[in-house]
Write an enzyme that holds these catalytic residues in place. Sequence first.
Site, PDB file in Angstrom:
ATOM      1  N   GLY A  90      36.346  61.150  56.268  1.00 44.00           N
ATOM      2  CA  GLY A  90      35.033  61.425  55.680  1.00 44.00           C
ATOM      3  C   GLY A  90      34.971  61.078  54.205  1.00 44.00           C
ATOM      4  O   GLY A  90      35.957  60.659  53.590  1.00 44.00           O
ATOM      5  N   ASP A  91      33.797  61.265  53.622  1.00 44.87           N
ATOM      6  CA  ASP A  91      33.552  60.907  52.224  1.00 44.87           C
ATOM      7  C   ASP A  91      33.557  62.164  51.350  1.00 44.87           C
ATOM      8  O   ASP A  91      34.466  62.988  51.454  1.00 44.87           O
ATOM      9  CB  ASP A  91      32.221  60.140  52.132  1.00 44.87           C
ATOM     10  CG  ASP A  91      32.159  59.227  50.913  1.00 44.87           C
ATOM     11  OD1 ASP A  91      31.941  59.751  49.803  1.00 44.87           O
ATOM     12  OD2 ASP A  91      32.307  58.001  51.067  1.00 44.87           O
ATOM     13  N   TYR A  94      30.848  69.164  49.323  1.00 37.98           N
ATOM     14  CA  TYR A  94      30.897  70.298  48.393  1.00 37.98           C
ATOM     15  C   TYR A  94      31.276  71.559  49.159  1.00 37.98           C
ATOM     16  O   TYR A  94      30.837  71.758  50.294  1.00 37.98           O
ATOM     17  CB  TYR A  94      29.525  70.489  47.748  1.00 37.98           C
ATOM     18  CG  TYR A  94      29.294  71.885  47.181  1.00 37.98           C
ATOM     19  CD1 TYR A  94      29.835  72.255  45.956  1.00 37.98           C
ATOM     20  CD2 TYR A  94      28.538  72.824  47.883  1.00 37.98           C
ATOM     21  CE1 TYR A  94      29.642  73.537  45.460  1.00 37.98           C
ATOM     22  CE2 TYR A  94      28.331  74.101  47.387  1.00 37.98           C
ATOM     23  CZ  TYR A  94      28.890  74.460  46.181  1.00 37.98           C
ATOM     24  OH  TYR A  94      28.710  75.727  45.687  1.00 37.98           O
ATOM     25  N   HIS A  95      32.114  72.400  48.537  1.00 36.99           N
ATOM     26  CA  HIS A  95      32.380  73.736  49.058  1.00 36.99           C
ATOM     27  C   HIS A  95      32.070  74.746  47.955  1.00 36.99           C
ATOM     28  O   HIS A  95      32.317  74.471  46.775  1.00 36.99           O
ATOM     29  CB  HIS A  95      33.847  73.910  49.460  1.00 36.99           C
ATOM     30  CG  HIS A  95      34.284  72.990  50.551  1.00 36.99           C
ATOM     31  ND1 HIS A  95      33.552  72.793  51.697  1.00 36.99           N
ATOM     32  CD2 HIS A  95      35.400  72.224  50.681  1.00 36.99           C
ATOM     33  CE1 HIS A  95      34.190  71.941  52.482  1.00 36.99           C
ATOM     34  NE2 HIS A  95      35.306  71.562  51.887  1.00 36.99           N
ATOM     35  N   ALA A 160      29.038  70.177  57.513  1.00 38.92           N
ATOM     36  CA  ALA A 160      29.840  68.959  57.316  1.00 38.92           C
ATOM     37  C   ALA A 160      31.204  69.137  57.975  1.00 38.92           C
ATOM     38  O   ALA A 160      31.710  70.264  58.074  1.00 38.92           O
ATOM     39  CB  ALA A 160      30.013  68.679  55.825  1.00 38.92           C
ATOM     40  N   PHE A 174      35.606  72.244  59.009  1.00 40.40           N
ATOM     41  CA  PHE A 174      34.153  72.216  58.872  1.00 40.40           C
ATOM     42  C   PHE A 174      33.694  73.145  57.749  1.00 40.40           C
ATOM     43  O   PHE A 174      34.410  74.073  57.348  1.00 40.40           O
ATOM     44  CB  PHE A 174      33.481  72.645  60.194  1.00 40.40           C
ATOM     45  CG  PHE A 174      33.700  74.092  60.550  1.00 40.40           C
ATOM     46  CD1 PHE A 174      32.785  75.072  60.164  1.00 40.40           C
ATOM     47  CD2 PHE A 174      34.820  74.487  61.274  1.00 40.40           C
ATOM     48  CE1 PHE A 174      32.993  76.405  60.484  1.00 40.40           C
ATOM     49  CE2 PHE A 174      35.032  75.824  61.594  1.00 40.40           C
ATOM     50  CZ  PHE A 174      34.114  76.782  61.203  1.00 40.40           C
ATOM     51  N   ALA A 175      32.491  72.870  57.246  1.00 43.10           N
ATOM     52  CA  ALA A 175      31.870  73.725  56.226  1.00 43.10           C
ATOM     53  C   ALA A 175      30.416  73.944  56.620  1.00 43.10           C
ATOM     54  O   ALA A 175      29.619  72.999  56.628  1.00 43.10           O
ATOM     55  CB  ALA A 175      31.957  73.064  54.854  1.00 43.10           C
ATOM     56  N   CYS A 191      28.573  63.186  51.844  1.00 41.06           N
ATOM     57  CA  CYS A 191      29.183  62.378  52.907  1.00 41.06           C
ATOM     58  C   CYS A 191      28.877  60.893  52.738  1.00 41.06           C
ATOM     59  O   CYS A 191      29.015  60.103  53.695  1.00 41.06           O
ATOM     60  CB  CYS A 191      28.726  62.868  54.286  1.00 41.06           C
ATOM     61  SG  CYS A 191      29.078  64.615  54.554  1.00 41.06           S
TER      62      CYS A 191
END
Length: 238
Positions: A90-91, A94-95, A160, A174-175, A191
């Site tokens: 993935g690219d 944010y978390h 995401a 995952f988020a 992403c």
Amino acid sequence: MNKKIEIQELGNKDFKDTWEYQEQLFKQILDIKVKNRREDAGLDTPNYFLFVEHPHVYTLGKSGDMSNLLLSEEELEKKEATFYKINRGGDITYHGPGQIVGYPILDLDNFFTDIHKYLRFLEEMVILTLTEYGIKATRSEGETGVWLDVGTPFARKICAMGVRASRWVTMHGFALNVNADLGYFDNIIPCGIRGKAVTSLHVELGLEKVNIDEVKEKLLKHFKTLFEAEFNIQKTEA
């Protein structure tokens, strides 16, 4: 096949510390698999599922484009955010606070050896959870994760995903935006996908705040069914 999964609640934890902890568990499983192969040891490999909430952080996957981060180092500091290039697919994403981040560290030899199916099951877990809140969520062809209003000008991502796998052992995950501050997504091209918005469960429901623990319970319920797993749940200060 060991279908038991240890669920660990890590609370609010720095991204780098959690990443290092993931690597530790990941290596532990790989080492057992190597021992089994070399010595025919017949040892069970453990499985883990980490729940965590991170302070503000941006992470870029191994195939990601740095230009999708729209902040300088100084601007990152002002926003009290950190940035890491990491080893998932993935690219950029944010978390942060108000987000459920889940890291399943599984030996897929215990379940099924199919990464495509694994990702689809993670998406299905989220889709089924959102359905319980009256939200119709779907997949978007060619774009991993969970989306709302796909195929319309109002398409927006609510969850995401990005994983790493080696010898069928997984990490990262995952988020899901539950009570996320969506302003932080303005600082990236999420992403690497231009022209599509990001949303959060509390926004979709028109609520100030959604009960995060309740959402986790629903996620685990659907995960357990999809993966035909058994759970051992514990809080930890890993």
